[in-house]
Design a protein around this motif. Structure first.
Motif, short mmCIF file in Angstrom:
data_model
loop_
_atom_site.label_atom_id
_atom_site.label_comp_id
_atom_site.label_asym_id
_atom_site.label_seq_id
_atom_site.Cartn_x
_atom_site.Cartn_y
_atom_site.Cartn_z
N ASN A 1 7.13 6.85 2.33
CA ASN A 1 7.18 8.13 1.64
C ASN A 1 7.86 7.88 0.29
OD1 ASN A 1 7.38 10.73 0.76
ND2 ASN A 1 8.53 11.51 2.51
N CYS A 2 7.05 7.40 -0.65
CA CYS A 2 7.54 7.01 -1.97
C CYS A 2 6.65 7.66 -3.03
CB CYS A 2 7.54 5.49 -2.14
SG CYS A 2 8.45 4.60 -0.85
N PRO A 3 7.07 8.77 -3.60
CA PRO A 3 6.19 9.49 -4.54
C PRO A 3 5.92 8.73 -5.82
CG PRO A 3 8.37 10.49 -4.46
CD PRO A 3 8.31 9.50 -3.35
N GLU A 4 6.78 7.77 -6.22
CA GLU A 4 6.58 7.03 -7.47
C GLU A 4 5.96 5.65 -7.25
OE1 GLU A 4 7.02 8.23 -10.43
OE2 GLU A 4 7.72 10.15 -9.64
N LEU A 5 5.66 5.30 -6.02
CA LEU A 5 5.11 3.97 -5.74
C LEU A 5 3.70 3.86 -6.32
CD1 LEU A 5 5.83 1.34 -4.16
CD2 LEU A 5 4.46 2.26 -2.28
N ASN A 6 3.46 2.79 -7.11
CA ASN A 6 2.13 2.57 -7.68
C ASN A 6 1.54 1.22 -7.34
OD1 ASN A 6 3.37 0.67 -9.51
ND2 ASN A 6 3.95 2.40 -10.80
N ASP A 7 2.31 0.31 -6.74
CA ASP A 7 1.80 -1.02 -6.40
C ASP A 7 2.35 -1.42 -5.04
OD1 ASP A 7 1.16 -3.78 -6.22
OD2 ASP A 7 1.08 -3.92 -8.39
N LEU A 8 1.45 -1.69 -4.09
CA LEU A 8 1.82 -2.05 -2.72
C LEU A 8 1.09 -3.32 -2.33
CD1 LEU A 8 3.22 -1.44 -0.01
CD2 LEU A 8 1.24 -0.03 0.59
N ASN A 9 1.84 -4.32 -1.88
CA ASN A 9 1.27 -5.61 -1.50
C ASN A 9 1.39 -5.77 0.01
OD1 ASN A 9 0.50 -8.28 -1.14
ND2 ASN A 9 1.52 -8.98 -3.01
N LEU A 10 0.24 -5.76 0.69
CA LEU A 10 0.18 -5.95 2.14
C LEU A 10 -0.65 -7.18 2.50
CD1 LEU A 10 -0.40 -2.25 3.31
CD2 LEU A 10 1.76 -3.51 3.22
N ASN A 11 -0.70 -8.16 1.65
CA ASN A 11 -1.49 -9.35 1.92
C ASN A 11 -1.00 -10.05 3.18
OD1 ASN A 11 -3.08 -8.98 -0.33
ND2 ASN A 11 -1.87 -10.33 -1.64
N TYR A 12 -1.95 -10.37 4.06
CA TYR A 12 -1.69 -11.15 5.28
C TYR A 12 -0.68 -10.47 6.20
CZ TYR A 12 -4.22 -14.67 2.68
OH TYR A 12 -5.19 -15.35 1.96
N CYS A 13 -0.69 -9.17 6.23
CA CYS A 13 0.04 -8.42 7.28
C CYS A 13 -0.91 -8.30 8.46
CB CYS A 13 0.49 -7.07 6.75
SG CYS A 13 1.76 -7.15 5.47
N THR A 14 -1.06 -9.36 9.19
CA THR A 14 -2.14 -9.49 10.18
C THR A 14 -1.93 -8.63 11.41
OG1 THR A 14 -0.99 -11.45 11.04
CG2 THR A 14 -2.72 -11.81 9.41
#
Length: 575
Positions: free
Chosen positions: A477-490
């Motif tokens: 719950n982050c209203p200002e978040l613009n970049d999220l990295n979920l690479n290889y969250c298998t």
């Protein structure tokens, strides 16, 4: 004797000026061209150019070809410039001549019937190969190109493997007022290149030399020290492939930024730069590296008291180096990045917190700190720290990450890659070893497997969870978040993923399951995912049940907000 027939000028009023100009050119005759080769810069007499026409910078096709793909950065990125536009600009892929101010061109024609001002604006956007080719079109274009070269203050140049030092010299001699120079070498770099730059660019303030492919940097420490000492105006120096330096002594009163990468086994390393504010030293990740980092840090404290940003990446980082760093007492220190230090523990965090309480960036990626170390960070830096990077720290759990986001209200960037990892996922490729080791997993480490992460933050803009294979539930719950990295969250379950991030622009999901990627798309692409309902409900008078409030009685969002929500699109990055 035969005489050359000179045409008589026309008596008409309209063409008299042009006819007189043609007569003057005929009397002067043809001027001599350049005595040097336009490709390699060597004398033309008795010279056979060895540079292939397809690879020469003067080939017009070089300007239209697609830029080469960006080379993969083999070591960890520099935390000091994680969100700096300078990194993108200094990638070295594109070539460009940057002219800050436009010369007084007036209303005269520049060539081909184009006004000089229009021709100036067009040619100033050309890369160096296209600029050299355009200068061969006609006299007007050649004169405009010459003025552009002389007015250039910044040059980004790619030197192909077949080019020689003479080509670089011929290009640099055209730019006497050059202030910024970025060279991407695809061939070997040696002291001759440094001498060429020193001779051709007397006013150089910013220099960057990057290597690509199999290029080798043969510059040694003494040559680099002489170059820095001779360039009295040099403020920034960035150089890659410094494995052959051996040792160096840098003395400069103007140098304020120094980046050296691929360092290895330095016998001596001394800095006499009183105005140095940022230093970045990347060492090769070899166990046989014999560089004495403790002595180096002691020297920095004595000769570089104005340091604000320090970045050191080395497998030889230890608690003793941290103690030497705290003893140096850099009063202006704001950014500290110590990467790959497996011997850095919670005691090191305590030493850093006791000496530097105004840090804005702290990067301890690759260390062995625990959740207790995160607690000390939160207690000391709640009012200053905006960027926290703790990638590849196996002793940190999701509880520590949640605690950091809750206790650091100014946090804008957080990197927790490979922290919440499944220890069994690394050995699944070799089934025999995995079967043996999986039976001996201790109960004390079971908390590292399959954890959930809940983050609620009002200022967080970038969150990196790459390689967190032990993460199975994520609620943001982050209203200002613009970049999220979920690479290889298998192991992240799609049904246990909730993204309440209305300003999300980019989600990285390489190596994730297709069903997880679909769940991410359904949440970030739909306007109603993770957002409260625009049409509220209301309980009846007896409180028995909720009913929908009529449309005309409920406050509706404005048309501007609805249009803005429809235009917002998030990009999902996958392989």
């Amino acid at each position: 004797m035969q005489h050359r027939q000179v045409p008589h000028p026309s008596t008409g009023d309209g063409g008299s000026a042009s006819s007189m100009a043609a007569l003057a050119d005929a009397k002067r005759g043809k001027k001599r061209g350049s005595y040097n080769c336009g490709r390699c810069g060597l004398p033309k007499k008795g010279h056979s150019c060895s540079i292939d026409g397809a690879a020469t910078p003067t080939d017009s096709s070089a300007s239209t070809a697609d830029p080469s793909p960006r080379q993969q950065y083999t070591h960890l990125r520099r935390a000091l410039s994680f969100d700096d536009g300078e990194v993108r600009r200094s990638a070295g892929v594109e070539e460009e001549v940057v002219v800050e101010d436009e010369e007084e061109t007036g209303s005269e024609l520049g060539g081909g019937g184009l006004p000089a001002s229009c021709l100036w604006e067009v040619m100033r956007r050309l890369p160096p190969p296209a600029m050299l080719a355009a200068a061969q079109v006609c006299k007007g274009w050649r004169e405009t190109a010459r003025k552009l070269w002389r007015a250039a203050e910044e040059l980004r140049l790619r030197v192909p493997a077949s080019a020689q030092v003479g080509f670089v010299g011929s290009v640099l001699q055209k730019c006497p007022g050059l202030v910024r120079l970025s060279i991407r070498m695809e061939s070997a770099v040696d002291a001759t290149m440094l001498a060429c730059i020193a001779f051709s660019c007397p006013n150089l303030e910013y220099m960057e030399i990057s290597t690509a492919g199999t290029a080798i940097n043969r510059i040694i420490g003494d040559e680099l020290g002489r170059f820095v000492a001779d360039k009295r105006c040099l403020k920034s120096l960035k150089m890659e492939g410094c494995s052959n330096l051996g040792g160096f002594i840098l003395c400069s009163s103007s140098l304020s930024k120094l980046w050296l990468s691929d360092l290895h086994s330095l016998s001596k390393m001394a800095f006499n730069c009183p105005n140095l504010k940022e230093i970045s030293l990347d060492f090769s990740q070899h166990e046989n590296d014999s560089t004495d980092l403790t002595t180096m840090v002691d020297g920095l404290g004595r000769t570089c008291p104005r340091l604000q940003n320090i970045h050191i990446a080395s497998v030889r980082l230890s608690h003793a180096v941290v103690l030497a760093l705290t003893a140096a007492n850099f009063r202006a220190l704001r950014m500290l990045s110590l990467l790959l230090g497996s011997e850095i523990t919670d005691a090191s965090v305590a030493a850093i917190a006791s000496s530097y309480s105004n840090l804005e960036l702290l990067d301890l990626s690759g260390s062995n700190i625990t959740d207790s170390g995160i607690g000390m960070i939160c207690n000391v830096f709640p009012e200053t720290l905006s960027r926290l990077l703790l990638a590849v720290c196996p002793n940190i759990s999701s509880s520590g990450i949640q605690f950091a986001t809750a206790q650091l209200p100014l946090l804008e960037l957080m990197d927790c890659g490979m922290t919440i990892s499944d220890p069994n996922s690394q050995g699944r490729s070799s089934e025999e070893n995995d079967d043996c080791e999986s039976q001996h997993v201790s109960n004390s480490k079971m908390h590292l497997i399959y954890q959930k992460l809940i983050i609620k933050h009002n200022r967080l803009k970038k969150l990196s969870l790459w390689g967190c294979s032990g993460l199975d539930a994520l609620y943001l719950n982050c209203p200002e978040l613009n970049d999220l990295n979920l690479n290889y969250c298998t192991n992240l379950h799609p049904e246990r993923l909730l993204l309440q991030c209305p300003n999300l622009e980019t989600v990285h999901a390489s190596g994730c399951q297709d069903i997880l990627a679909g769940a991410i798309e359904s949440q970030v692409y739909s306007g109603s995912a993770g957002v409260e309902n625009q049409f509220p409900s209301k309980r009846l008078a007896d409180g028995s049940k909720r009913v929908r409030v009529p449309y005309f009685l409920s406050p509706q969002p404005s048309e501007y907000k609805m249009e803005k929500a429809q235009k917002r699109r998030c990009t999902l990055m996958r392989d």
